[in-house]
Design a protein around this motif. Structure first.
Motif, short mmCIF file in Angstrom:
data_model
loop_
_atom_site.label_atom_id
_atom_site.label_comp_id
_atom_site.label_asym_id
_atom_site.label_seq_id
_atom_site.Cartn_x
_atom_site.Cartn_y
_atom_site.Cartn_z
N ARG A 127 -15.79 -1.06 -9.75
CA ARG A 127 -15.31 -0.75 -11.10
C ARG A 127 -16.09 -1.54 -12.15
NH1 ARG A 127 -10.24 -1.69 -8.10
NH2 ARG A 127 -9.14 0.27 -7.86
N LYS B 297 -10.73 1.48 -3.36
CA LYS B 297 -9.90 2.45 -2.63
C LYS B 297 -8.51 2.50 -3.25
CE LYS B 297 -12.34 1.52 1.64
NZ LYS B 297 -12.32 0.75 2.87
N LYS B 298 -7.88 3.64 -3.14
CA LYS B 298 -6.54 3.80 -3.69
C LYS B 298 -5.51 3.67 -2.58
CE LYS B 298 -7.74 4.93 -7.94
NZ LYS B 298 -7.63 3.91 -8.97
N THR B 299 -4.39 3.05 -2.92
CA THR B 299 -3.28 3.04 -1.97
C THR B 299 -2.57 4.38 -2.09
OG1 THR B 299 -1.77 2.18 -3.61
CG2 THR B 299 -2.97 0.57 -2.31
N SER B 300 -1.64 4.63 -1.19
CA SER B 300 -0.98 5.94 -1.24
C SER B 300 -0.01 6.03 -2.41
CB SER B 300 -0.22 6.20 0.06
OG SER B 300 0.98 5.49 0.03
N HIS B 301 0.25 4.86 -3.08
CA HIS B 301 1.12 4.89 -4.25
C HIS B 301 0.47 5.69 -5.38
CE1 HIS B 301 3.88 1.95 -2.70
NE2 HIS B 301 2.98 1.01 -2.59
N ALA B 302 -0.88 5.74 -5.37
CA ALA B 302 -1.60 6.31 -6.52
C ALA B 302 -1.34 7.80 -6.66
CB ALA B 302 -3.09 6.08 -6.35
N TYR C 142 -19.12 -3.14 8.26
CA TYR C 142 -20.00 -2.43 7.33
C TYR C 142 -21.03 -1.56 8.05
CZ TYR C 142 -17.68 -5.34 3.93
OH TYR C 142 -16.71 -5.94 3.18
N ASP D 191 -10.37 -7.26 -0.38
CA ASP D 191 -11.68 -6.70 -0.01
C ASP D 191 -11.68 -5.19 -0.20
OD1 ASP D 191 -12.60 -9.15 0.68
OD2 ASP D 191 -12.79 -8.77 2.83
N GLN D 192 -10.58 -4.56 0.13
CA GLN D 192 -10.53 -3.10 0.09
C GLN D 192 -9.99 -2.52 -1.21
OE1 GLN D 192 -9.30 -0.85 3.64
NE2 GLN D 192 -8.90 -2.83 4.56
N TRP E 139 -18.48 -6.64 -6.90
CA TRP E 139 -17.37 -6.50 -5.95
C TRP E 139 -16.49 -7.76 -5.99
CZ3 TRP E 139 -16.67 -9.34 -1.31
CH2 TRP E 139 -15.72 -8.83 -0.41
N GLN F 193 -4.44 -8.30 -14.69
CA GLN F 193 -5.69 -8.62 -13.98
C GLN F 193 -5.41 -9.07 -12.55
OE1 GLN F 193 -8.37 -11.40 -15.95
NE2 GLN F 193 -9.54 -11.67 -14.07
N TRP F 194 -4.26 -9.72 -12.36
CA TRP F 194 -3.95 -10.28 -11.04
C TRP F 194 -2.79 -9.54 -10.38
CZ3 TRP F 194 -7.54 -13.38 -9.20
CH2 TRP F 194 -8.36 -14.06 -10.11
N THR G 260 0.81 -1.24 0.00
CA THR G 260 0.00 0.00 0.00
C THR G 260 0.84 1.28 0.00
OG1 THR G 260 -0.09 0.19 2.41
CG2 THR G 260 -1.79 -1.17 1.36
N ASN H 13 -14.47 -7.73 -9.13
CA ASN H 13 -13.41 -6.72 -8.98
C ASN H 13 -12.26 -7.26 -8.14
OD1 ASN H 13 -15.26 -3.52 -8.85
ND2 ASN H 13 -14.80 -4.89 -10.53
N ARG H 14 -12.58 -8.02 -7.11
CA ARG H 14 -11.53 -8.61 -6.27
C ARG H 14 -10.61 -9.49 -7.10
NH1 ARG H 14 -12.60 -12.31 -2.56
NH2 ARG H 14 -11.52 -11.57 -0.74
N ASN H 15 -11.18 -10.09 -8.16
CA ASN H 15 -10.39 -10.95 -9.03
C ASN H 15 -9.83 -10.19 -10.23
OD1 ASN H 15 -10.96 -13.08 -7.34
ND2 ASN H 15 -12.74 -13.74 -8.50
N GLY H 16 -9.84 -8.88 -10.16
CA GLY H 16 -9.25 -8.07 -11.21
C GLY H 16 -10.11 -7.93 -12.45
N ASP I 282 -16.73 -2.00 -1.12
CA ASP I 282 -15.92 -0.99 -1.81
C ASP I 282 -14.50 -1.53 -1.92
OD1 ASP I 282 -14.31 1.18 -2.46
OD2 ASP I 282 -15.48 2.61 -1.29
N ASN I 283 -14.09 -1.90 -3.13
CA ASN I 283 -12.68 -2.27 -3.28
C ASN I 283 -12.00 -1.36 -4.29
OD1 ASN I 283 -13.78 -3.38 -5.56
ND2 ASN I 283 -13.48 -5.50 -4.95
N GLY J 52 -9.23 -4.58 -4.18
CA GLY J 52 -9.34 -5.45 -5.35
C GLY J 52 -7.94 -5.88 -5.78
N GLN J 53 -7.69 -5.87 -7.08
CA GLN J 53 -6.35 -6.26 -7.57
C GLN J 53 -5.51 -5.01 -7.85
OE1 GLN J 53 -4.83 -9.28 -7.95
NE2 GLN J 53 -6.55 -10.15 -6.81
N TYR J 54 -5.95 -3.89 -7.31
CA TYR J 54 -5.18 -2.67 -7.52
C TYR J 54 -3.97 -2.65 -6.60
CZ TYR J 54 -3.55 2.02 -7.82
OH TYR J 54 -2.73 3.08 -8.00
#
Lengths: 140, 333
Positions: free
Chosen positions: B48, B328-333, B316, A59-60, B17, A86-87, A23, B20-23, B325-326, A62-64
């Protein structure tokens, strides 16, 4: 080589490091570690704890994750690049589990819920891409 | 490309959701968001997807071949109100619409996963088996259940169920159900009752063989539902009708107690008389038979009631953002 079994408390620093690599944020890493430990007890296995960490992450987010996967840097076919993109989070996480935590392929496979062969492919490309990624950041 | 009808609804948005978790982001949402006051649009805000198509335009776009590269349609869109009185609306919305989607999937070899319902079982006098031979013998108690059963029967008759999967959802609870008004789960209602009054109201039992609050249901966490659907997307050879429950019946009292526990409080439950109009229709026991899904190869463990309620409440309902909600952006963004 004999691997010493670690308790959830022993793993706290490792998990925080993984969270920070994924992160890049102290606050988010703390939150991820807190969520991960919410269901842990002294008997929780290392693999289960890391599985929970991965669940909390996807959960928070995704794959980002911040991970530059580009055909220019690794000279691979576009179709493979798209699949790797994608992964992205799981690939970066697998490489970190292998390099930072020293886990075996089978353990990583259990944590990310993918076959061992997929994990090996991910580790092969993930290491190359992560080196490029770090070099890109260093030169920025 | 994957299409989710009812993609802004409870289970539909949870499935988005999950993907999205699976890209997976190449997804089109088909829905009708209605009034902004329901807040249903918020189900999509942290997720997304590639595009949004209005529900009424979608069948025509399908028929004209305007949408290319559809690999799967997850058809969750329906009027799911068990108290809806407009039978024609239910027929056209739940039966007619589904037939058009199924016809497209069969003609274009696209994977179809659709929502049937446990309401098709009626009062349960014929059991809760998802065996396909028993479809015609079921007698739903309301028009919603009947509209779902009609489609199951049509799909069976026309061979659709040889390729598609129909899911009979039992009592689903979890995040993103907030727009459903009266149809929200007892966990959601209990959480708010505890916040307002400190107590939870449950129906008294009007049968001597059940204690107050001991009426039983098969409660399933929405994440288990999406996990099953994601597994089915990867297994196109899995087809037919399937129950989606846990296979374990738990009481409303258990559910309310788990909600109190998740909030760190002692249970305080008041039992109120059931309205006369409900008494003759009320079910005291529902429980999914899950052998068929397991024998098809699904082997993940279902979330326990206590764990599911704890996660739903703490992560929740009590959180500043109660939605899945997945994005969210990490601080790298």
């Amino acid at each position: 080589m004999t691997r010493i079994k670690k308790t959830p408390l022993d793993l706290l620093d490792d998990i925080y490091s993984l969270a920070y690599w994924m992160t890049g944020s102290e606050d988010t890493s703390r939150d991820l570690v807190n969520r991960t430990y919410l269901y842990a007890n002294t008997k929780t296995r290392e693999t289960d704890l890391l599985k929970t960490f991965r669940e909390c992450y996807v959960d928070q987010f995704g794959q980002y994750t911040d991970f530059c996967i580009s055909e220019k840097t690794c000279h691979t076919p576009l179709k493979l690049i798209e699949s790797l993109r994608q992964w992205a989070a799981d690939i970066k996480f697998s490489v970190l589990l292998s390099e930072i935590s020293g886990l075996k392929h089978r353990q990583i496979s259990e944590i990310v819920g993918k076959p061992v062969d997929t994990v090996r492919l991910w580790l092969f490309w993930g290491r190359k891409l992560l080196v490029n990624d770090i070099q890109l950041k260093a030169s920025a | 490309m994957v299409i989710i009808t009812g993609g802004a609804g409870f289970i539909g948005s949870a499935m988005l959701w999950e993907l999205n978790r699976n890209g997976e982001e190449n997804i089109i949402i088909v829905d009708d968001l209605g009034s902004t006051t329901t807040g249903q649009w918020r189900n999509l805000s942290g997720l997304r997807f590639a595009d949004f198509i209005a529900k009424n335009l979608f069948p025509d776009l399908l028929e004209r071949g305007a949408l290319e590269g559809i690999s799967a349609i997850i058809h969750m869109g329906a009027n799911s109100s068990t108290t809806e009185t407009d039978a024609d609306h239910l027929l056209s919305n739940n039966f007619g619409y589904s037939k058009k989607i199924a016809a497209y999937c069969m003609a274009h070899d696209a994977r179809l996963i659709y929502a049937s319902s446990a309401a098709t079982y009626g009062d349960g006098q014929n059991g809760y088996s998802d065996n396909i031979d028993g479809v015609d013998t079921l007698r739903p108690l309301n028009m919603y259940g009947y509209s779902k059963q009609l489609f199951d029967r049509w799909a069976l008759k026309h061979g659709v169920l040889d390729k598609a999967s129909g899911l009979k959802f039992f009592n689903v609870y979890g995040p993103n159900e907030y727009h459903k008004d009266d149809m929200t789960s007892v966990v959601f209602k209990a959480f708010h009752q505890i916040g307002e009054k400190g107590t939870v109201q449950l129906f008294q039992s009007h049968r001597p063989d059940y204690l107050d609050g001991e009426q039983l249901r098969d409660f399933i966490y929405v994440r288990d539902c999406t996990s099953i659907m994601a597994w089915m997307l990867e297994k196109p050879e899995v087809s037919g009708l399937f129950n989606v429950g846990t296979g374990t019946a738990r009481s409303f009292k258990d559910l309310a107690t788990a909600t109190f526990s998740a909030l760190g409080r002692q249970p305080e439950i008041n039992y109120i008389p059931m309205p006369e109009t409900l008494r003759d229709k009320y079910q005291y026991y529902t429980c999914a038979e899950m052998a068929k899904l397991h024998s098809a190869g699904y082997n993940k463990t279902f979330t326990s009631l206590e764990k599911g309620v704890k996660e739903y409440v703490q992560h929740y309902l009590a959180a500043s953002n109660p939605y899945l909600d997945n994005g969210k952006k990490t601080s790298h963004a």
